[in-house]
Design a protein around this motif. Structure first.
Motif, short mmCIF file in Angstrom:
data_model
loop_
_atom_site.label_atom_id
_atom_site.label_comp_id
_atom_site.label_asym_id
_atom_site.label_seq_id
_atom_site.Cartn_x
_atom_site.Cartn_y
_atom_site.Cartn_z
N THR A 101 0.93 -1.25 -0.09
CA THR A 101 -0.14 -0.06 0.05
C THR A 101 0.67 1.23 -0.11
O THR A 101 0.63 2.42 -0.93
N ARG A 102 2.12 1.39 0.65
CA ARG A 102 2.61 2.47 0.89
C ARG A 102 3.42 2.63 -0.46
O ARG A 102 3.67 3.90 -0.85
N SER A 144 2.30 1.96 -3.49
CA SER A 144 1.37 2.33 -4.49
C SER A 144 1.14 3.78 -4.18
O SER A 144 0.90 4.61 -4.87
N ILE A 145 1.26 4.20 -2.82
CA ILE A 145 0.65 5.60 -2.57
C ILE A 145 1.96 6.58 -2.87
O ILE A 145 1.67 7.52 -3.63
N ALA A 156 -5.18 10.07 -3.42
CA ALA A 156 -6.07 8.98 -3.20
C ALA A 156 -6.76 8.45 -4.20
O ALA A 156 -7.21 7.27 -4.49
N LEU A 183 -5.74 6.24 -6.84
CA LEU A 183 -5.76 4.95 -6.25
C LEU A 183 -7.07 4.18 -6.07
O LEU A 183 -7.03 3.06 -5.66
N HIS A 216 -8.94 8.97 1.25
CA HIS A 216 -7.60 9.82 1.69
C HIS A 216 -7.06 9.77 3.19
O HIS A 216 -6.12 9.76 3.19
N ILE A 273 -4.19 7.26 3.47
CA ILE A 273 -3.09 8.10 3.01
C ILE A 273 -2.29 8.74 4.37
O ILE A 273 -1.06 8.67 4.63
N LEU A 275 4.85 13.47 2.65
CA LEU A 275 4.56 12.62 1.76
C LEU A 275 5.54 12.79 0.56
O LEU A 275 6.03 11.95 -0.24
#
Length: 226
Positions: A23-24, A26-27, A49, A52, A56, A59, A69
């Motif tokens: 997940t991280r 992809s973010i 967000a 994906l 949000h 994130i 970020l």
């Protein structure tokens, strides 16, 4: 009973940890694309967000602010480059300085071709003198230069590279490696050549290779022909 429960929990925790890592990643990849397109001021966590299909708050759970970020995305990109360098040109490989440089800049080129958003992500920060540019220069770029510049200097001493300021040589190479990601759309419009075509990618690198690393590429070619 407690031991059995613990054994069942371990695979579950590993799976959750793996999902969290995925997940991280992809973010961070989506963040690079968003910052590359809109710049830091125009980008938003909500828009990242949306890219994906996530809520949000997920994130902000991982990255509390847009600035955090952005920095995490920069570190993520350069960590990938360093990892590829350690595979293609490890420090203890016995390669000559010129051979190592050739592999390292080729790796950077391949990365920018695969992820053209990376170059645009970095270029956005050069448009203004901002704290993020200073941070990335000190935190991320300085260690990379600490690896590359001594190799450039040594290759220059051997007469294999032009006798110019090593930092100028480095940024010339950064510009050359980013050409396809920078001018791909324009090249497509003017000539019909696609920067995503593997044949164009290989032809472009051969051109850079012959111009900059000609002596090393000829030496490698002769070794392969023996």
């Amino acid at each position: 009973m407690a031991k059995k429960t613990a054994r069942r929990e371990r695979p579950r925790k590993r799976a959750e940890q793996q999902r969290s890592i995925e997940t991280r990643v992809s973010i961070l990849n989506a963040a690079i694309a968003e910052f590359a397109e809109r710049g830091f001021e125009g980008a938003s966590i909500r828009a990242i967000a949306d890219r994906l299909g996530l809520q949000h708050p997920l994130i902000t759970y991982h990255y509390r602010s847009k600035d955090i970020l952005w920095r995490a995305a920069a570190e993520h990109a350069f960590a990938q480059i360093r990892s590829e360098w350690d595979i293609s040109a490890p420090e203890e490989s016995g390669l000559s300085p010129l051979a190592r440089l050739r592999r390292e800049y080729n790796t950077l080129f391949r990365y920018t071709v695969a992820f053209p958003e990376f170059h645009r992500f970095m270029r956005q920060e050069t448009l203004t003198n901002n704290p993020r540019l200073k941070w990335v220069a000190e935190t991320v770029l300085a260690p990379l230069l600490g690896r590359l510049l001594p190799q450039i200097v040594e290759a220059q001493k051997q007469g294999l590279l032009p006798a110019a300021d090593p930092i100028l040589f480095h940024y010339m190479m950064v510009s050359l490696t980013a050409t396809l990601s920078e001018f791909g759309p324009e090249m497509q419009a003017t000539s019909g050549l696609s920067s995503e075509d593997p044949k164009i990618v290989e032809a472009y690198w051969r051109l850079v290779d012959e111009m900059v690393f000609g002596k090393e590429s000829k030496r490698v070619g002769k070794a392969h022909n023996r």
